[in-house]
Motif scaffolding. Structure first.
Motif, short mmCIF file in Angstrom:
data_model
loop_
_atom_site.label_atom_id
_atom_site.label_comp_id
_atom_site.label_asym_id
_atom_site.label_seq_id
_atom_site.Cartn_x
_atom_site.Cartn_y
_atom_site.Cartn_z
N GLN A 152 0.83 -1.20 0.00
CA GLN A 152 0.00 0.00 0.00
C GLN A 152 0.87 1.25 0.00
N ASP A 153 1.96 1.22 0.80
CA ASP A 153 2.87 2.35 0.82
C ASP A 153 3.52 2.55 -0.54
N ALA A 154 3.83 1.45 -1.22
CA ALA A 154 4.44 1.54 -2.54
C ALA A 154 3.48 2.21 -3.52
N GLN A 155 2.20 1.84 -3.46
CA GLN A 155 1.21 2.43 -4.35
C GLN A 155 1.02 3.92 -4.05
N GLU A 156 0.87 4.26 -2.78
CA GLU A 156 0.70 5.66 -2.41
C GLU A 156 1.97 6.45 -2.67
N GLY A 157 3.13 5.79 -2.47
CA GLY A 157 4.40 6.45 -2.74
C GLY A 157 4.56 6.79 -4.21
N ASN A 158 4.11 5.90 -5.08
CA ASN A 158 4.18 6.18 -6.52
C ASN A 158 3.32 7.39 -6.90
N LEU A 159 2.14 7.49 -6.27
CA LEU A 159 1.29 8.64 -6.52
C LEU A 159 1.95 9.92 -6.01
N ALA A 160 2.62 9.82 -4.86
CA ALA A 160 3.32 10.99 -4.31
C ALA A 160 4.46 11.42 -5.22
N ILE A 161 5.18 10.46 -5.78
CA ILE A 161 6.26 10.77 -6.72
C ILE A 161 5.70 11.45 -7.96
N SER A 162 4.59 10.92 -8.48
CA SER A 162 3.93 11.53 -9.63
C SER A 162 3.49 12.95 -9.31
N SER A 163 3.02 13.16 -8.08
CA SER A 163 2.60 14.48 -7.63
C SER A 163 3.76 15.47 -7.70
N CYS A 164 4.92 15.07 -7.20
CA CYS A 164 6.11 15.93 -7.21
C CYS A 164 6.54 16.24 -8.63
N PHE A 165 6.55 15.23 -9.49
CA PHE A 165 6.97 15.42 -10.87
C PHE A 165 6.00 16.34 -11.62
N THR A 166 4.71 16.24 -11.31
CA THR A 166 3.73 17.11 -11.96
C THR A 166 3.98 18.56 -11.64
N LEU A 167 4.29 18.86 -10.36
CA LEU A 167 4.59 20.24 -9.96
C LEU A 167 5.88 20.72 -10.62
N GLN A 168 6.87 19.85 -10.72
CA GLN A 168 8.13 20.23 -11.36
C GLN A 168 7.93 20.48 -12.85
N LEU A 169 7.10 19.64 -13.48
CA LEU A 169 6.82 19.81 -14.90
C LEU A 169 6.13 21.14 -15.16
N ALA A 170 5.14 21.47 -14.34
CA ALA A 170 4.43 22.74 -14.51
C ALA A 170 5.37 23.92 -14.29
N ASP A 171 6.27 23.81 -13.33
CA ASP A 171 7.25 24.86 -13.08
C ASP A 171 8.16 25.04 -14.30
N PHE A 172 8.60 23.94 -14.88
CA PHE A 172 9.45 23.96 -16.07
C PHE A 172 8.72 24.63 -17.24
N MET A 173 7.46 24.23 -17.46
CA MET A 173 6.70 24.79 -18.57
C MET A 173 6.44 26.28 -18.39
N ASN A 174 6.12 26.69 -17.17
CA ASN A 174 5.89 28.10 -16.91
C ASN A 174 7.09 28.95 -17.27
N GLN A 175 8.26 28.50 -16.86
CA GLN A 175 9.48 29.27 -17.13
C GLN A 175 9.80 29.31 -18.62
N ARG A 176 9.70 28.16 -19.29
CA ARG A 176 10.04 28.09 -20.71
C ARG A 176 9.05 28.88 -21.57
N PHE A 177 7.76 28.71 -21.30
CA PHE A 177 6.75 29.38 -22.12
C PHE A 177 6.78 30.89 -21.90
#
Length: 466
Positions: free
Chosen positions: A310-335
């Motif tokens: 269960q921790d592995a499943q929730e941990g994967n979602l948490a990792i995806s959460s972090c990457f989504t915020l980083q991706l949006a930050d990257f796009m904001n700066q580039r665009f």
């Protein structure tokens, strides 16, 4: 009492198909399925990009135009004590069903789906009741992409496209309202703006390099539009609040623009990031991490996710959460960098994690509501020094926004920047709201004049000293 014989449409377990009221299964691209967004395509620059995303997949899509009748339909379902955004959605959906539903079609209404202590967390239960009252079994309500539903069963690429569409839409919104205020011929400028923006849309699907090149070309074309004033000499006011700002923005923007003030509505993509950030924050809090630095620390997430399946499943979602915020930050700066040459974008990007951290200093973000986000936006906007006035919008029956408003009003006495806090019930302004806005606009004009005087004086001193 719920009717046990009523069976509403639903998603399959993996969210890749729709099951209608009779148990028949359909793909999202089936000609019976229509995807409907409760946003105005003429007031929201994300809509051409969203339309392109759906059409590329062969999905039928359209956008709703708010009408006066939607409040009548809302009252047929709502008591008025619900979340104001729910009232608006209910009215728009019900009116659309009453006027446009065709037998055997499947209507998929997009909105918000999120589990949290805020009223949004109760929406699924409310829609279950509303669905039975409306009596149409072939309708799905308030659908959205989440990490938990694997971006509605479509995977990361679909989620990335949705976030990209809203990031671009928010940037174009900022640019458009600046252009409307400072252009010499507003109608001609608006026509050129949208014509050139539509040329960018197809490049959304061609990769980052092609997209950035098209944005740079857009900026070069917009740069040629004659202006009657500069960005530096024109006052700017930020109108911020929660995700409902997308639906109550029109009278606020209209009033500011009539006064010759450049209005900016807080980006809707920031509300999406608030939703996407929850997986990392809730998982970190569950593991005993109180600070946001720990909750967004990939090392901490990964090391703590090996204790159980269960921790592995929730941990994967948490990792995806972090990457989504980083991706949006990257796009904001580039665009933002790509369209900077247009001469009509002016705000400074602040990463969403920094906004959360600013708010967390005063309101513990572990209550999982938007109260801390509003505080963080207020403080980070002051630090950028871009705006000459700040207006926080709280909704009358939204407790988190009212709580955030109380903190910001107390904070506003510590800063010189003009501020007003408005409490709205929907997309309309009272006489008192107009007076408060008028006061902020007057002070914003004066502050902008002072800033320009400081700049001229500083330039003169540097010249004479040199």
């Amino acid at each position: 009492m719920m009717n046990q014989n009523f069976k509403a449409a639903s998603f399959s377990e993996d969210f890749t198909h729709i099951i209608d009221g009779n148990g028949n299964t359909f793909t999202f691209g089936d000609q019976r399925v229509e995807h409907i967004w409760p946003i105005n395509q003429y007031m929201f620059n994300a809509t051409p990009f969203l339309k392109s995303i759906f059409e590329q997949r062969g999905w039928r899509v359209r956008f709703l135009e708010p009408t006066f009748d939607m409040m009548y339909y809302s009252k047929l379902l709502c008591s008025g004590r619900e979340c104001p955004s729910l009232n608006l959605f209910a009215g728009m959906y019900y009116e659309d069903i009453a006027k446009n539903y065709v037998k055997d079609d499947l209507f998929v209404y997009w909105g918000v789906e999120h589990a949290c202590p805020c009223q949004i967390g109760a929406w699924p239960d409310a829609w279950e009741v509303f669905s039975e009252r409306i009596g149409n079994p072939n309708v799905l309500y308030s659908v959205f992409t989440t990490l938990e539903n694997n971006y509605l069963g479509q995977g990361l690429e679909f989620g990335k496209d949705i976030v990209t569409a809203f990031v671009l839409g928010d940037l174009f919104d900022e640019a458009e309202w600046a252009l409307k205020i400072i252009s010499l011929d507003k109608e001609e400028a608006s026509g050129i703006f949208h014509e050139e923006m539509l040329k960018v849309v197809p490049n959304l699907h061609k990769g980052m390099q092609e997209l950035e090149s098209s944005l740079e070309e857009w900026a070069r074309k917009i740069r040629k539009i004659p202006l009657k004033a500069t960005l530096d000499e024109t006052p700017k006011v930020l109108l911020f609040g929660g995700g409902s700002m997308a639906f109550i923005r029109e009278p606020l923007i209209t009033y500011c623009s009539q006064q010759g003030i450049i209005p900016k509505i807080v980006g809707f993509h920031e509300f999406l990031l608030y939703l996407f950030s929850d997986c990392a924050r809730s998982y970190g809090f569950k593991k005993g991490y109180d600070s946001l630095e720990q909750q967004f620390n990939l090392g901490s997430i990964i090391s703590s996710s090996f204790t159980s399946p269960q921790d592995a499943q929730e941990g994967n979602l948490a990792i995806s959460s972090c990457f989504t915020l980083q991706l949006a930050d990257f796009m904001n700066q580039r665009f933002r960098k790509a369209i900077q040459g247009s001469g009509i974008v002016y705000d400074k990007h602040v990463s969403y994690t920094n906004i959360l951290k600013e708010g967390h200093r005063l309101i513990n973000d572990n209550v999982f509501t938007e109260a801390s986000v509003a505080v963080g936006k207020y403080l980070s906007s002051i630090e950028t020094g871009v705006f000459d006035g700040l207006v926080n919008i709280a909704l009358f029956t939204c407790q988190p926004s009212i709580n955030g408003q109380a903190f910001i009003r107390a904070l506003s006495h510590q800063y010189d920047i003009p501020f007003a806090g408005l409490e709205l019930e929907g997309p309309w302004l009272s006489a008192n709201h107009h007076r408060l806005l008028e006061n902020v606009i007057f002070q914003a004009r004066r502050l902008r004049q002072e800033k320009n005087t400081w700049t001229i004086t500083a330039d003169w001193r540097s010249t004479t000293t040199g």
